[in-house]
Motif scaffolding. Sequence first.
Motif, mmCIF file in Angstrom:
data_model
loop_
_atom_site.group_PDB
_atom_site.id
_atom_site.type_symbol
_atom_site.label_atom_id
_atom_site.label_comp_id
_atom_site.label_asym_id
_atom_site.label_seq_id
_atom_site.Cartn_x
_atom_site.Cartn_y
_atom_site.Cartn_z
ATOM 1 N N ALA A 191 4.120 4.990 5.810
ATOM 2 C CA ALA A 191 3.431 4.024 4.952
ATOM 3 C C ALA A 191 3.539 4.354 3.466
ATOM 4 O O ALA A 191 3.595 3.455 2.639
ATOM 5 N N TYR A 192 3.592 5.636 3.127
ATOM 6 C CA TYR A 192 3.617 6.002 1.712
ATOM 7 C C TYR A 192 5.008 5.909 1.085
ATOM 8 O O TYR A 192 5.159 6.063 -0.121
ATOM 9 N N VAL A 193 6.033 5.618 1.884
ATOM 10 C CA VAL A 193 7.388 5.452 1.349
ATOM 11 C C VAL A 193 7.568 3.980 0.964
ATOM 12 O O VAL A 193 7.360 3.086 1.778
ATOM 13 N N TYR A 237 4.660 -1.772 14.425
ATOM 14 C CA TYR A 237 3.397 -1.324 15.011
ATOM 15 C C TYR A 237 2.281 -1.262 13.949
ATOM 16 O O TYR A 237 1.157 -1.652 14.191
ATOM 17 N N TYR A 238 2.645 -0.772 12.764
ATOM 18 C CA TYR A 238 1.636 -0.550 11.731
ATOM 19 C C TYR A 238 1.387 -1.752 10.818
ATOM 20 O O TYR A 238 0.496 -1.712 9.989
ATOM 21 N N THR A 239 2.175 -2.803 10.946
ATOM 22 C CA THR A 239 1.972 -3.977 10.116
ATOM 23 C C THR A 239 0.962 -4.877 10.793
ATOM 24 O O THR A 239 1.271 -5.571 11.749
ATOM 25 N N ASN A 296 3.302 -7.301 1.592
ATOM 26 C CA ASN A 296 2.950 -6.095 2.330
ATOM 27 C C ASN A 296 4.177 -5.185 2.434
ATOM 28 O O ASN A 296 5.243 -5.640 2.845
ATOM 29 N N PRO A 297 4.064 -3.916 2.057
ATOM 30 C CA PRO A 297 5.218 -3.015 2.087
ATOM 31 C C PRO A 297 5.907 -2.929 3.457
ATOM 32 O O PRO A 297 7.139 -2.908 3.529
ATOM 33 N N ASN A 298 5.131 -2.885 4.538
ATOM 34 C CA ASN A 298 5.761 -2.812 5.857
ATOM 35 C C ASN A 298 6.519 -4.092 6.180
ATOM 36 O O ASN A 298 7.587 -4.058 6.777
#
Length: 124
Positions: A23-25, A56-58, A69-71
Amino acid sequence: SGCDPNCINPNGDSLLYLAAGLAYVKPEVTKLLLQHDANPKFMNEHKMNPLHNPAYYTNLRDKNFDETNPNYLKLRSLVLNGANPDQPDADGVTPRQMNKYVFRQIDKEMKMLGRYKKPVKISL
């Protein structure tokens, strides 16, 4: 002369897999790796491709979908560069199954860009 964009860490993950999944990239790192020929179809030892973790994380399943959204941006870049959202992992789960809403949005964009292809069914 530089790092191989397809190098693999001791856990069997590629740089692109890690950049997309952490997430932080920033999404720009994913784009940069793709511009330097990182393989968006690479699967690790769990048969997970770079789409699995950000899918999965979005958490964009509601009506307040945010295309900044970054993802989402990572997922979009990966699909536009050939990553397969219908590739099952070792448990038989695809990125599309993890987050159908996000991939519906990406499919709409791909269609508008003239790059839409019907999902590929993969048999095991």
